[in-house]
Design a protein around this motif. Structure first.
Motif, mmCIF file in Angstrom:
data_model
loop_
_atom_site.group_PDB
_atom_site.id
_atom_site.type_symbol
_atom_site.label_atom_id
_atom_site.label_comp_id
_atom_site.label_asym_id
_atom_site.label_seq_id
_atom_site.Cartn_x
_atom_site.Cartn_y
_atom_site.Cartn_z
ATOM 1 N N MET A 1 1.123 -0.648 -0.252
ATOM 2 C CA MET A 1 0.378 -0.245 -0.060
ATOM 3 C C MET A 1 0.655 1.613 -0.007
ATOM 4 S SD MET A 1 -3.254 1.336 0.190
ATOM 5 C CE MET A 1 -4.303 2.142 0.771
ATOM 6 N N ILE A 2 2.005 1.855 1.008
ATOM 7 C CA ILE A 2 2.747 2.893 0.696
ATOM 8 C C ILE A 2 3.233 2.590 0.050
ATOM 9 C CG2 ILE A 2 5.188 3.474 2.075
ATOM 10 C CD1 ILE A 2 4.089 1.814 4.232
ATOM 11 N N LYS A 3 3.690 1.528 -1.015
ATOM 12 C CA LYS A 3 4.380 2.115 -2.646
ATOM 13 C C LYS A 3 3.317 2.612 -3.220
ATOM 14 C CE LYS A 3 7.094 -0.280 -6.039
ATOM 15 N NZ LYS A 3 7.696 -1.808 -6.230
ATOM 16 N N MET A 4 1.527 2.285 -3.214
ATOM 17 C CA MET A 4 1.345 2.644 -4.004
ATOM 18 C C MET A 4 0.783 4.288 -4.421
ATOM 19 S SD MET A 4 0.448 0.894 -6.949
ATOM 20 C CE MET A 4 -0.813 1.616 -7.356
ATOM 21 N N GLU A 5 0.762 4.175 -2.736
ATOM 22 C CA GLU A 5 0.268 5.570 -2.219
ATOM 23 C C GLU A 5 1.658 6.888 -3.036
ATOM 24 O OE1 GLU A 5 0.274 5.638 1.738
ATOM 25 O OE2 GLU A 5 -2.129 4.494 1.989
ATOM 26 N N MET A 6 2.579 5.889 -2.850
ATOM 27 C CA MET A 6 3.835 7.065 -2.915
ATOM 28 C C MET A 6 3.874 7.043 -4.658
ATOM 29 S SD MET A 6 7.368 5.377 -0.883
ATOM 30 C CE MET A 6 8.396 6.485 -2.405
ATOM 31 N N HIS A 7 3.021 5.975 -5.093
ATOM 32 C CA HIS A 7 3.133 6.107 -7.266
ATOM 33 C C HIS A 7 2.387 7.883 -6.936
ATOM 34 C CE1 HIS A 7 2.653 5.080 -11.197
ATOM 35 N NE2 HIS A 7 1.293 4.570 -11.185
ATOM 36 N N LEU A 8 1.453 7.603 -6.501
ATOM 37 C CA LEU A 8 -0.011 8.381 -6.914
ATOM 38 C C LEU A 8 0.738 10.136 -6.277
ATOM 39 C CD1 LEU A 8 -3.296 9.878 -6.939
ATOM 40 C CD2 LEU A 8 -3.716 8.943 -4.573
ATOM 41 N N GLU A 9 1.645 10.006 -5.746
ATOM 42 C CA GLU A 9 2.094 11.187 -5.129
ATOM 43 C C GLU A 9 2.790 11.776 -5.960
ATOM 44 O OE1 GLU A 9 3.948 11.026 -1.089
ATOM 45 O OE2 GLU A 9 2.103 10.884 -0.346
ATOM 46 N N LYS A 10 3.988 10.849 -6.813
ATOM 47 C CA LYS A 10 4.554 10.819 -8.048
ATOM 48 C C LYS A 10 3.620 11.291 -9.207
ATOM 49 C CE LYS A 10 8.343 8.678 -8.836
ATOM 50 N NZ LYS A 10 9.437 7.289 -8.557
ATOM 51 N N SER A 11 2.728 11.005 -8.888
ATOM 52 C CA SER A 11 1.703 11.079 -10.363
ATOM 53 C C SER A 11 1.556 12.450 -10.334
ATOM 54 C CB SER A 11 0.637 10.007 -10.584
ATOM 55 O OG SER A 11 1.778 8.628 -10.672
ATOM 56 N N GLU A 12 0.940 13.100 -9.248
ATOM 57 C CA GLU A 12 0.820 14.272 -9.174
ATOM 58 C C GLU A 12 1.637 15.499 -9.037
ATOM 59 O OE1 GLU A 12 -1.271 17.211 -5.001
ATOM 60 O OE2 GLU A 12 -1.558 14.910 -4.967
ATOM 61 N N ARG A 13 2.845 15.277 -7.975
ATOM 62 C CA ARG A 13 4.027 15.486 -8.827
ATOM 63 C C ARG A 13 4.043 16.367 -10.412
ATOM 64 N NH1 ARG A 13 5.854 13.606 -3.948
ATOM 65 N NH2 ARG A 13 7.311 11.922 -5.324
ATOM 66 N N PHE A 14 4.381 14.762 -10.760
ATOM 67 C CA PHE A 14 4.151 14.786 -12.150
ATOM 68 C C PHE A 14 3.748 15.939 -13.120
ATOM 69 C CE2 PHE A 14 4.716 13.140 -16.354
ATOM 70 C CZ PHE A 14 5.919 13.162 -17.168
ATOM 71 N N ALA A 15 2.743 15.260 -12.714
ATOM 72 C CA ALA A 15 1.735 16.398 -13.512
ATOM 73 C C ALA A 15 1.324 17.274 -13.498
ATOM 74 C CB ALA A 15 0.254 15.755 -12.929
ATOM 75 N N ALA A 16 2.251 18.346 -11.754
ATOM 76 C CA ALA A 16 1.682 19.512 -11.754
ATOM 77 C C ALA A 16 3.401 20.142 -12.185
ATOM 78 C CB ALA A 16 1.742 19.614 -9.808
ATOM 79 N N GLU A 17 4.279 19.567 -12.654
ATOM 80 C CA GLU A 17 5.850 20.273 -12.847
ATOM 81 C C GLU A 17 5.608 20.092 -14.335
ATOM 82 O OE1 GLU A 17 9.994 18.397 -14.655
ATOM 83 O OE2 GLU A 17 9.634 17.656 -11.945
ATOM 84 N N LYS A 18 4.704 19.193 -15.444
ATOM 85 C CA LYS A 18 4.352 19.871 -16.878
ATOM 86 C C LYS A 18 3.189 20.492 -16.986
ATOM 87 C CE LYS A 18 7.601 16.770 -17.144
ATOM 88 N NZ LYS A 18 8.970 16.859 -17.994
ATOM 89 N N HIS A 19 2.774 20.565 -16.208
ATOM 90 C CA HIS A 19 1.606 21.030 -16.130
ATOM 91 C C HIS A 19 1.728 22.779 -15.680
ATOM 92 C CE1 HIS A 19 -1.370 19.541 -18.106
ATOM 93 N NE2 HIS A 19 -1.285 18.068 -17.574
ATOM 94 N N ARG A 20 3.028 22.874 -15.422
ATOM 95 C CA ARG A 20 3.259 24.266 -15.120
ATOM 96 C C ARG A 20 3.120 25.502 -15.810
ATOM 97 N NH1 ARG A 20 7.999 22.923 -12.199
ATOM 98 N NH2 ARG A 20 6.634 22.614 -9.936
ATOM 99 N N GLY A 21 3.415 26.127 -15.539
ATOM 100 C CA GLY A 21 2.385 27.481 -16.461
ATOM 101 C C GLY A 21 1.530 27.802 -17.408
ATOM 102 N N GLN A 22 0.787 26.875 -17.651
ATOM 103 C CA GLN A 22 -0.611 26.393 -17.856
ATOM 104 C C GLN A 22 -1.619 26.205 -17.484
ATOM 105 O OE1 GLN A 22 -0.133 22.183 -19.022
ATOM 106 N NE2 GLN A 22 1.000 22.334 -21.524
ATOM 107 N N TYR A 23 -2.138 27.849 -18.169
ATOM 108 C CA TYR A 23 -3.526 28.093 -17.236
ATOM 109 C C TYR A 23 -5.093 27.679 -18.120
ATOM 110 C CZ TYR A 23 -0.550 31.337 -14.914
ATOM 111 O OH TYR A 23 0.448 30.703 -13.890
ATOM 112 N N ARG A 24 -6.165 27.599 -17.292
ATOM 113 C CA ARG A 24 -7.505 27.088 -17.930
ATOM 114 C C ARG A 24 -8.550 27.865 -18.921
ATOM 115 N NH1 ARG A 24 -11.219 23.491 -14.436
ATOM 116 N NH2 ARG A 24 -12.115 23.348 -15.564
ATOM 117 N N LYS A 25 -8.843 28.030 -19.602
ATOM 118 C CA LYS A 25 -9.256 28.961 -20.133
ATOM 119 C C LYS A 25 -10.507 29.018 -19.308
ATOM 120 C CE LYS A 25 -7.765 26.917 -25.167
ATOM 121 N NZ LYS A 25 -8.639 26.459 -25.829
#
Length: 70
Positions: A1-25
């Protein structure tokens, strides 16, 4: 379970990093990362809490909007 929670946190951080500077219409000037975050919230409200699905929710626009292959 801990490993999957880390995976979820990594997904959130990765998405935030890649979407940095992008804004919704709409709503205007809101950081784009609020969209996948909203999808995660909706999934949790309807009872979907598995880390794989929630990770997919965080990442669902990264390949399309950020020129990243997953």
């Amino acid at each position: 379970m801990i490993k999957m929670e880390m995976h979820l946190e990594k997904s959130e951080r990765f998405a935030a990093e890649k979407h940095r500077g992008q804004y919704r219409k709409h709503p205007r000037d809101e950081p784009y990362i609020t969209h996948p975050g909203g999808v995660v919230k909706i999934l949790r409200v309807i009872g979907i809490n598995d880390d794989i699905t929630l990770s997919a929710a965080w990442l669902h626009d990264v390949a399309e909007d950020c020129n990243v292959s997953l």
